[in-house]
Design an enzyme around this catalytic site. Structure first.
Site, PDB file in Angstrom:
ATOM      1  N   ASP A  22     -35.287  26.274  19.001  1.00 25.62           N
ATOM      2  CA  ASP A  22     -35.245  26.050  20.453  1.00 25.62           C
ATOM      3  C   ASP A  22     -36.677  26.029  20.978  1.00 25.62           C
ATOM      4  O   ASP A  22     -37.594  26.513  20.309  1.00 25.62           O
ATOM      5  CB  ASP A  22     -34.461  27.171  21.164  1.00 25.62           C
ATOM      6  CG  ASP A  22     -34.370  26.949  22.672  1.00 25.62           C
ATOM      7  OD1 ASP A  22     -33.967  25.851  23.085  1.00 25.62           O
ATOM      8  OD2 ASP A  22     -34.722  27.867  23.441  1.00 25.62           O
ATOM      9  N   SER A  23     -36.836  25.490  22.180  1.00 24.40           N
ATOM     10  CA  SER A  23     -38.157  25.500  22.813  1.00 24.40           C
ATOM     11  C   SER A  23     -38.642  26.940  23.003  1.00 24.40           C
ATOM     12  O   SER A  23     -39.846  27.184  23.044  1.00 24.40           O
ATOM     13  CB  SER A  23     -38.078  24.806  24.170  1.00 24.40           C
ATOM     14  OG  SER A  23     -37.159  25.492  24.996  1.00 24.40           O
ATOM     15  N   CYS A  80     -31.025  23.509  21.323  1.00 27.08           N
ATOM     16  CA  CYS A  80     -31.712  23.206  22.578  1.00 27.08           C
ATOM     17  C   CYS A  80     -31.199  21.854  23.047  1.00 27.08           C
ATOM     18  O   CYS A  80     -31.279  20.862  22.298  1.00 27.08           O
ATOM     19  CB  CYS A  80     -33.217  23.144  22.307  1.00 27.08           C
ATOM     20  SG  CYS A  80     -34.202  22.576  23.706  1.00 27.08           S
ATOM     21  N   GLU A 104     -36.591  33.032  31.547  1.00 32.63           N
ATOM     22  CA  GLU A 104     -37.681  33.346  30.604  1.00 32.63           C
ATOM     23  C   GLU A 104     -38.522  34.524  31.108  1.00 32.63           C
ATOM     24  O   GLU A 104     -39.145  35.229  30.331  1.00 32.63           O
ATOM     25  CB  GLU A 104     -38.571  32.113  30.386  1.00 32.63           C
ATOM     26  CG  GLU A 104     -37.855  30.979  29.667  1.00 32.63           C
ATOM     27  CD  GLU A 104     -38.366  30.717  28.262  1.00 32.63           C
ATOM     28  OE1 GLU A 104     -39.578  30.689  28.076  1.00 32.63           O
ATOM     29  OE2 GLU A 104     -37.522  30.543  27.355  1.00 32.63           O
ATOM     30  N   CYS A 114     -27.514  24.040  28.895  1.00 31.66           N
ATOM     31  CA  CYS A 114     -28.847  24.522  28.526  1.00 31.66           C
ATOM     32  C   CYS A 114     -28.601  25.867  27.862  1.00 31.66           C
ATOM     33  O   CYS A 114     -27.878  26.714  28.419  1.00 31.66           O
ATOM     34  CB  CYS A 114     -29.738  24.677  29.746  1.00 31.66           C
ATOM     35  SG  CYS A 114     -31.298  25.511  29.385  1.00 31.66           S
ATOM     36  N   HIS A 123     -30.298  28.388  27.568  1.00 30.48           N
ATOM     37  CA  HIS A 123     -30.770  29.568  28.309  1.00 30.48           C
ATOM     38  C   HIS A 123     -29.715  30.095  29.288  1.00 30.48           C
ATOM     39  O   HIS A 123     -29.702  31.287  29.608  1.00 30.48           O
ATOM     40  CB  HIS A 123     -32.000  29.219  29.150  1.00 30.48           C
ATOM     41  CG  HIS A 123     -33.281  29.146  28.389  1.00 30.48           C
ATOM     42  ND1 HIS A 123     -33.541  28.175  27.458  1.00 30.48           N
ATOM     43  CD2 HIS A 123     -34.398  29.921  28.441  1.00 30.48           C
ATOM     44  CE1 HIS A 123     -34.757  28.347  26.968  1.00 30.48           C
ATOM     45  NE2 HIS A 123     -35.299  29.399  27.549  1.00 30.48           N
TER      46      HIS A 123
HETATM   47  N1  DGL Z   1     -32.951  25.893  26.147  1.00 27.26           N
HETATM   48  C1  DGL Z   1     -33.306  24.535  26.325  1.00 27.26           C
HETATM   49  C2  DGL Z   1     -32.076  23.664  26.521  1.00 27.26           C
HETATM   50  O1  DGL Z   1     -31.032  23.962  26.052  1.00 27.26           O
HETATM   51  C3  DGL Z   1     -34.264  24.165  27.404  1.00 27.26           C
HETATM   52  C4  DGL Z   1     -35.253  25.048  27.935  1.00 27.26           C
HETATM   53  C5  DGL Z   1     -36.544  24.348  28.215  1.00 27.26           C
HETATM   54  O2  DGL Z   1     -36.687  23.707  29.287  1.00 27.26           O
HETATM   55  O3  DGL Z   1     -37.401  24.432  27.367  1.00 27.26           O
HETATM   56  O4  DGL Z   1     -32.115  22.642  27.142  1.00 27.26           O
END
Ligand code: DGL
Length: 276
Positions: free
Chosen positions: A11-12, A74, A159, A193, A195
């Site tokens: 993931d990022s 991600c 975050e 997402c 997150h």
């Molecule tokens: N967790 C990532 C996703 O599912 C994105 C977070 C980011 O913007 O880096 O899209």
């Protein structure tokens, strides 16, 4: 060949840990390497080319650590980089490696969660602007109408561990209202997402009755289990010693602190050194 091969989860930053948590619970026997590109996160507002280059670098790094299979946990990377990696890079450079994303498995099952055939998708700008979800969902369910909303404030709040504080309430309410203004008949909201599951308690507390909130973690874990059953040639390569290693391209101390919140248990990371 490395003796201990692993499944790579990328993931990022921290979001993929919500998916990894479900995967590790459902398939605890396998070895895993998690990589968060925290030094360059968030990815949500980066261009296609940038997300592709960053994701490719991380995927190749995971291959080099002995991961024949990498999961892009991600949505932004899945939307902007997965297809190019699968179609252009793997056949030429890594014919025996596999990379899977989170969009297709989610799109495949979303039809089970909507009676009114109206689905809301909340994600990063990158994921929403790619139109990947409306396209993939309509491939499987042409009758479903998809309304999308980019929620650029949610990842930074999460975050920075602000999602549990009252300051986050404003942005949760704001984006929920904006989505329902697009279509008041939505009966399923997909958190597109990785997150966003950390916001579930806050979203649930203000969600109008009759709307299902759908996260991806269990969906992706189920789909990986099925994939491994259907691809024994990949499954057989992966060591079954239950090993878990965590790497970050960012600061290890910060990663360990935040990652344990996402993963639900203590995390001790190692350093991944970026080329660029
Ligand atoms: N967790 C990532 C996703 O599912 C994105 C977070 C980011 O913007 O880096 O899209």
């Amino acid at each position: 060949m490395n003796i201990d091969q692993s499944i790579g989860v990328f993931d990022s930053g921290y979001g993929g840990l919500t998916v990894f948590k479900s995967i590790a619970k459902q398939l605890p026997q396998y070895n895993y390497i998690y990589l968060g590109d925290n030094a360059r996160a968030p990815y949500g507002d980066h261009s296609f080319e940038t997300v592709y280059q960053y994701t490719l670098e991380c995927v190749e790094w995971l291959f080099a650590q002995g991961c024949p299979l990498v999961i892009l946990a991600c949505n932004t990377a899945s939307a902007k980089a997965l297809r190019s990696i699968q179609q252009k890079v793997l056949p030429v450079k890594y014919p025996n490696h596999r990379v899977l994303g989170v969009i297709r498995p989610t799109a495949e099952v979303v039809g089970q969660y909507t009676h009114r055939r109206k689905v809301g998708v909340m994600g990063t700008r990158g994921t929403v602007n790619s139109l990947s979800y409306p396209m993939e969902i309509n491939k499987f369910f042409p009758d479903i109408k998809v309304a999308q909303l980019a929620c650029p404030m949610w990842v930074p709040l999460i975050e920075n561990n602000e999602h549990i504080h009252p300051g986050a309430d404003y942005f949760v309410q704001k984006y929920l209202d904006q989505l329902l203004e697009k279509d008041a008949d939505i009966d399923c909201i997909l958190l597109a997402c990785t997150h966003y599951p950390l916001l579930i308690p806050k979203i649930q507390s203000i969600l109008p009755a009759g709307i299902e909130l759908l996260g991806q973690a269990d969906i992706v874990a189920n789909s990986l289990e099925l994939y491994l059953q259907n691809h024994p040639e990949i499954a057989e390569q992966i060591s079954q010693k239950g090993g878990r290693r965590f790497f970050t391209s960012g600061d290890r101390g910060t990663f360990d602190q935040h990652a344990s919140i996402f993963f639900g248990e203590e995390v001790q990371s190692n350093q991944m050194h970026l080329k660029i």
